[in-house]
Write a protein that holds these residues in place. Structure first.
Motif, PDB file in Angstrom:
ATOM      1  N   ARG A 145       2.478   7.066   2.587  1.00  0.00           N
ATOM      2  CA  ARG A 145       1.376   7.382   3.754  1.00  0.00           C
ATOM      3  C   ARG A 145       0.043   7.601   3.355  1.00  0.00           C
ATOM      4  NH1 ARG A 145       5.591  11.125   7.210  1.00  0.00           N
ATOM      5  NH2 ARG A 145       6.328   9.503   8.822  1.00  0.00           N
ATOM      6  N   LYS A 149      -0.740   2.048   2.616  1.00  0.00           N
ATOM      7  CA  LYS A 149      -0.492   0.570   2.374  1.00  0.00           C
ATOM      8  C   LYS A 149       1.080   0.371   2.601  1.00  0.00           C
ATOM      9  CE  LYS A 149      -4.370  -0.417  -0.926  1.00  0.00           C
ATOM     10  NZ  LYS A 149      -4.776  -0.948  -2.369  1.00  0.00           N
ATOM     11  N   GLY A 150       1.545   1.382   2.858  1.00  0.00           N
ATOM     12  CA  GLY A 150       2.961   1.092   3.113  1.00  0.00           C
ATOM     13  C   GLY A 150       3.926   1.315   1.721  1.00  0.00           C
ATOM     14  N   GLY A 190       8.462   2.362  10.392  1.00  0.00           N
ATOM     15  CA  GLY A 190       7.796   1.112  10.867  1.00  0.00           C
ATOM     16  C   GLY A 190       6.272   1.159  10.882  1.00  0.00           C
ATOM     17  N   ASP A 192       4.411   3.066   9.624  1.00  0.00           N
ATOM     18  CA  ASP A 192       3.795   3.508   8.640  1.00  0.00           C
ATOM     19  C   ASP A 192       3.688   2.302   7.379  1.00  0.00           C
ATOM     20  OD1 ASP A 192       2.860   6.251   9.263  1.00  0.00           O
ATOM     21  OD2 ASP A 192       5.105   6.440   9.348  1.00  0.00           O
ATOM     22  N   HIS A 193       4.144   1.071   7.877  1.00  0.00           N
ATOM     23  CA  HIS A 193       4.604   0.087   6.974  1.00  0.00           C
ATOM     24  C   HIS A 193       5.128   0.351   5.836  1.00  0.00           C
ATOM     25  CE1 HIS A 193       1.468  -2.198   9.516  1.00  0.00           C
ATOM     26  NE2 HIS A 193       0.668  -0.937   9.298  1.00  0.00           N
ATOM     27  N   ARG A 195       8.949   0.167   4.684  1.00  0.00           N
ATOM     28  CA  ARG A 195      10.291  -0.652   4.830  1.00  0.00           C
ATOM     29  C   ARG A 195      11.510  -0.170   4.141  1.00  0.00           C
ATOM     30  NH1 ARG A 195      11.070  -5.659   3.070  1.00  0.00           N
ATOM     31  NH2 ARG A 195       9.517  -5.348   1.280  1.00  0.00           N
ATOM     32  N   ASP A 252       7.107  -8.246  -1.288  1.00  0.00           N
ATOM     33  CA  ASP A 252       6.683  -8.637  -0.162  1.00  0.00           C
ATOM     34  C   ASP A 252       7.178 -10.082   0.548  1.00  0.00           C
ATOM     35  OD1 ASP A 252       4.715  -6.891  -0.317  1.00  0.00           O
ATOM     36  OD2 ASP A 252       3.198  -7.918  -1.224  1.00  0.00           O
ATOM     37  N   ALA A 255       9.055  -9.094   3.499  1.00  0.00           N
ATOM     38  CA  ALA A 255       8.421  -8.316   4.383  1.00  0.00           C
ATOM     39  C   ALA A 255       8.289  -9.201   5.862  1.00  0.00           C
ATOM     40  CB  ALA A 255       6.933  -7.729   4.061  1.00  0.00           C
ATOM     41  N   PRO A 256       8.159  -8.828   7.017  1.00  0.00           N
ATOM     42  CA  PRO A 256       8.187  -7.138   7.193  1.00  0.00           C
ATOM     43  C   PRO A 256       9.419  -6.666   7.801  1.00  0.00           C
ATOM     44  CG  PRO A 256       7.676  -8.569   9.350  1.00  0.00           C
ATOM     45  CD  PRO A 256       8.012  -9.541   8.044  1.00  0.00           C
ATOM     46  N   SER A 258      12.961  -4.885   7.999  1.00  0.00           N
ATOM     47  CA  SER A 258      13.295  -3.409   7.626  1.00  0.00           C
ATOM     48  C   SER A 258      14.354  -3.229   8.471  1.00  0.00           C
ATOM     49  CB  SER A 258      12.135  -2.510   8.149  1.00  0.00           C
ATOM     50  OG  SER A 258      12.197  -1.143   7.440  1.00  0.00           O
TER      51      SER A 258
END
Length: 281
Positions: A145, A149-150, A190, A192-193, A195, A252, A255-256, A258
């Motif tokens: 956080r 950038k997650g 989620g 906050d990006h 996963r 990555d 991603a995305p 989760s």
């Protein structure tokens, strides 16, 4: 490393070869042997810096020496100690400057059933298998956080989370709790990006598992004689098989997505019915 080995460690994307975890920093608990050590090796091969964690310094030193001091470091910590969680995260940042991924791999699996269940044993198992991943995730999320950038958290679960064998009652329950935690955190984090995904791993003959089964009466080479009902491919999973999946969910590339509970096994876990394999003599 020769050219052929390097080829298989890279992914081709639009004509360019890319390492899946290039410039990532990953903390892996319980990573001095078994699945954790295989994951550490795989992460480094894929471009990551890795903080190795364990309880045995000789094993940790040996692994870091193989991985390279520029790519890996280690910290010895007891996950039953609540002070270990912030220490592990802070040590990773102090060494490598950031944190991109957390793998909650460490776990214990003492044999027990309802007859020998106790508060003491429940506390012991849950503290390592559930409380530690939860509170380590808490510390990692603070970092994710703050930098904005997650990040990625991968929890190593078990197919026992769905029910479990009779003599793994508390262990199975702890992995079920971990599974719910994974989905809950994925839902809440989620925005906050961050996963959060879980791998429910099937039967994998790590060194510890091989030794345990020998103590329980199986022959020295039991893992080479597994009936195909348990291993349709003709062999059980290897730690390296599992590590490849962990690397993907850290990267990555996944991603995305989760909140996934992904079954790492050779056959469907839920609803499988192999009564046609029954032989009664």
């Amino acid at each position: 490393m020769n050219k052929n080995q390097l080829f298989f460690l890279k992914i081709s994307y639009k004509g360019k070869e890319m390492l899946m975890l290039k410039n990532k920093v990953v903390l892996i608990t319980g990573s001095t042997n078994g699945i954790g050590a295989a994951t550490a090796r795989r992460c480094v091969e894929q471009g990551a810096k890795v903080m190795v964690h364990g309880r045995h310094e000789d094993r940790a030193k040996a692994l870091v020496a193989k991985l390279g001091n520029d790519a890996a470091h280690y910290l010895i910590a007891d996950l039953a100690d609540e002070n270990a969680y912030a220490s592990l995260v802070n040590a990773t940042i102090d060494k490598f400057g950031c944190l991109d991924g957390l793998v909650n791999n460490a776990g214990i699996y003492p044999r027990n059933n309802i007859d020998d269940a106790s508060i003491e044993l429940c506390e012991k198992v849950m503290r390592i298998n559930f409380y530690a991943p939860l509170l380590l995730s808490k510390e990692a999320v603070k970092v994710f956080r703050k930098r904005g950038k997650g990040g990625a958290i991968v929890n190593i679960g078990s197919m026992n989370a769905h029910c479990g064998q009779p003599d793994l009652l508390i262990y199975s329950s702890s992995k079920g709790a971990l599974m719910t935690m994974t989905r809950n955190l994925a839902d809440s984090l989620g925005p906050d990006h961050v996963r959060v995904n879980q791998l429910n791993v099937g039967w994998t003959p790590t060194d510890n598992e091989v030794a345990l089964k020998r103590r329980e009466g199986l022959p020295d080479n039991w893992q080479e004689k597994i009936p195909k009902v348990y291993a349709p491919s003709g062999r059980l999973l290897s730690p390296e098989n599992v590590a490849a999946h962990v690397t993907f969910w850290l990267s990555d590339q996944s991603a995305p997505v989760s909140g996934v509970v992904y079954e790492v096994e050779q056959y469907p876990i839920i609803g499988r019915n192999r009564l046609n394999d029954l032989v009664i003599t």
